[in-house]
Design a protein around this motif. Structure first.
Motif: not given
Length: 161
Positions: A56-62, A72-77, A81-87, A129-136
């Motif tokens: 939805g364009g809003t960062a979700k925190f987990y 703790r990390f967050f994900i957003l699209t 259209g790119v899905t991004r994740s970071a610690f 910068n938010p530290s990148p978190l690898a995902h697939e």
């Protein structure tokens, strides 16, 4: 009457100060609206989250427990259209344990106030910068491995150095 007014005014002042000094998430937590990080679990060494939850364009925190440490990390699209994740931490401000919040197209460090474009999350490393978190991405889900999560253990209390 003075006691009643004071008992009504004091919480309002505390919530207002929390919102101004530490962001809206702190004010929500003070009001009892809960932690801003949803708990997820590792299953067979992987955290799996439906893409629909983060599109939805809003960062979700987990938060996920990794070897006894809450990571703790967050994900957003993003609109591209790119899905991004970071610690939810960086190389500079992680000792403050405040993480990030989103303000429109910006991700903001809740400790130093620096703003980062959301379309650079997961792309730029270092500094605040938010530290990148690898995902697939697979079968309509975002998958984050335990090994990828372990890369960020040092940012969180109890996670080592």
């Amino acid at each position: 009457m003075k006691k009643l007014l004071l008992s009504l005014a004091l919480p309002a002042v505390v919530v207002t100060l929390a919102a101004v000094l530490d962001g809206p998430a702190t004010a929500r937590a003070f009001l009892g609206f809960g932690e801003r990080h949803a708990s997820v679990a590792l299953r067979d060494g992987v955290v799996t989250i439906p893409l629909a939850d983060v599109s939805g364009g809003t960062a979700k925190f987990y938060t996920v427990k990794v070897h006894g440490t809450d990571v703790r990390f967050f994900i957003l699209t993003t609109p591209d259209g790119v899905t991004r994740s970071a610690f939810d931490a960086c190389d500079v401000c992680y000792p403050a344990r405040k993480g990030y919040e989103q303000d429109g197209p910006d991700i903001i460090c809740r400790n130093c106030g620096l703003r980062f474009r959301e379309d650079l999350v997961g792309e730029v490393r270092g500094g605040c910068n938010p530290s990148p978190l690898a995902h697939e991405l697979a079968d309509g889900t975002i998958r984050i491995t335990e090994a990828a999560l372990m890369e960020g253990l040092r940012y969180f209390p109890g996670g080592g150095s």
